[in-house]
Scaffold this active site. Sequence first.
Site, PDB file in Angstrom:
ATOM      1  N   ALA A  44       0.840  -1.198   0.000  1.00 26.44           N
ATOM      2  CA  ALA A  44       0.000   0.000   0.000  1.00 26.44           C
ATOM      3  C   ALA A  44       0.876   1.250   0.000  1.00 26.44           C
ATOM      4  CB  ALA A  44      -0.924   0.005   1.218  1.00 26.44           C
ATOM      5  N   ASP A  66      -1.967  -8.440   3.896  1.00 28.69           N
ATOM      6  CA  ASP A  66      -2.400  -7.276   4.668  1.00 28.69           C
ATOM      7  C   ASP A  66      -2.518  -7.651   6.137  1.00 28.69           C
ATOM      8  OD1 ASP A  66      -4.017  -5.102   5.776  1.00 28.69           O
ATOM      9  OD2 ASP A  66      -4.542  -4.611   3.704  1.00 28.69           O
ATOM     10  N   TYR A 154      -3.522   9.807  14.101  1.00 29.03           N
ATOM     11  CA  TYR A 154      -2.327   8.967  14.021  1.00 29.03           C
ATOM     12  C   TYR A 154      -1.705   8.781  15.400  1.00 29.03           C
ATOM     13  CZ  TYR A 154       2.471   7.523  13.041  1.00 29.03           C
ATOM     14  OH  TYR A 154       3.673   6.861  13.047  1.00 29.03           O
ATOM     15  N   LYS A 158      -1.018   5.179  17.614  1.00 29.02           N
ATOM     16  CA  LYS A 158       0.281   4.700  18.083  1.00 29.02           C
ATOM     17  C   LYS A 158       0.304   4.563  19.602  1.00 29.02           C
ATOM     18  CE  LYS A 158       2.962   3.828  15.405  1.00 29.02           C
ATOM     19  NZ  LYS A 158       3.073   2.589  14.599  1.00 29.02           N
ATOM     20  N   VAL A 198       9.599  15.371   5.369  1.00 31.00           N
ATOM     21  CA  VAL A 198      10.132  16.674   5.004  1.00 31.00           C
ATOM     22  C   VAL A 198      11.512  16.590   4.359  1.00 31.00           C
ATOM     23  CG1 VAL A 198      11.082  17.083   7.329  1.00 31.00           C
ATOM     24  CG2 VAL A 198      10.565  19.016   5.842  1.00 31.00           C
ATOM     25  N   ARG A 222      12.812  19.560  15.363  1.00 31.72           N
ATOM     26  CA  ARG A 222      12.626  18.115  15.426  1.00 31.72           C
ATOM     27  C   ARG A 222      13.942  17.426  15.795  1.00 31.72           C
ATOM     28  NH1 ARG A 222       8.283  19.610  15.546  1.00 31.72           N
ATOM     29  NH2 ARG A 222       6.480  19.202  14.196  1.00 31.72           N
ATOM     30  N   ARG A 289       0.584  23.400   9.968  1.00 31.04           N
ATOM     31  CA  ARG A 289      -0.299  22.270   9.695  1.00 31.04           C
ATOM     32  C   ARG A 289      -1.033  21.850  10.966  1.00 31.04           C
ATOM     33  NH1 ARG A 289       2.981  17.545   6.764  1.00 31.04           N
ATOM     34  NH2 ARG A 289       3.729  17.411   8.916  1.00 31.04           N
ATOM     35  N   ASP A 292       0.381  19.304  14.051  1.00 31.17           N
ATOM     36  CA  ASP A 292       1.834  19.327  14.180  1.00 31.17           C
ATOM     37  C   ASP A 292       2.239  19.721  15.598  1.00 31.17           C
ATOM     38  OD1 ASP A 292       2.708  18.444  11.779  1.00 31.17           O
ATOM     39  OD2 ASP A 292       3.315  20.391  10.986  1.00 31.17           O
TER      40      ASP A 292
END
Length: 331
Positions: A44, A66, A154, A158, A198, A222, A289, A292
């Site tokens: 995917a 999958d 997301y 996690k 990025v 980061r 964004r 973020d």
Amino acid sequence: MIVDFNILEGKKILVTGGAGFIGSNLIEKLLNLKAEVVCLDNFATGKRENIEPFLANPNFKLIEGDIRNIEICKKACEDQEFVLHQAALGSVPRSINDPITSNEVNVGGFLNMLVAAKDMGVKRMVYAASSSTYGDSAALPKIEANIGKPLSPYAITKYVNELYADVFKKTYDFNTIGLRYFNVFGKRQDPNGPYAAVIPKFVQMLIKHQSPVINGGGEYSRDFTYIDNVVQMNILAITTDNEAALNEVYNVACGDRTTLNDLLDYLKEYLSEYDGNIRNIQAEYGPYRKGDVAHSLASIEKAEKLLGYKPEYTVKGGLEKAVNWYWENLK
């Protein structure tokens, strides 16, 4: 940390998401260490070209399937000693645009892998956790025990992985180790698509003499982490015989932070060695964004203490190697 790499010779290891960026780098290292590797991927997001060099290796086997299919997961786990679970739908923006699919893969698929690994007698499952779990916690550096509220679907998925792993130890005595990756970069990371990371995206634009777009003012920072450091941590996690190190979650990072503006300057510096015109390219700035995190910096003390982790590459050292790979493969 000096690891007796011979310990992996002949070990049977399943890598889910093995055709992806991190997964394919793990497989390459494991095969070099003479492990017997099974790759499970549905392609995917993974790429066939990432694993093409391994297909002729007698110690490599591909299962196309999958992780949302429990029977496929059990088949892949047959006779395996260890699982390195990398399969997931990454990207905060992707999860915001499609939270249902992100949850199905990252939570449902993760649970399938836990069940399959437990039922098939796997010794230990090491899984890709995420620095996004720190959420709105403003404290720096990020320490594993102190997290905030998630800022994206997301991040929720996690964190749920970590909760499931903890419950599986308490309920079934099944051993796991979670690795919270911090902005991993390196060879085979895809620069294309709306959810590209990025660094490869910036590199590709600079090679094309285009202006990279930085979200916000460029002062978000980061803890960028070169892929070889991540590979090292995965190997430490499956080879450790320290009982105290099991069923824990660890930051995987350099313990240093870089702003997006500084990142761009480093990339321009290294790329200009190949093309001097790149040095003069200026960034464009766009809106922040949603979802973020403003700043990210990891404490790596826990990994150093319990797993013997010592980053092999600094941010700048990793960027120099990555730029060399991208120049050869993107231009």
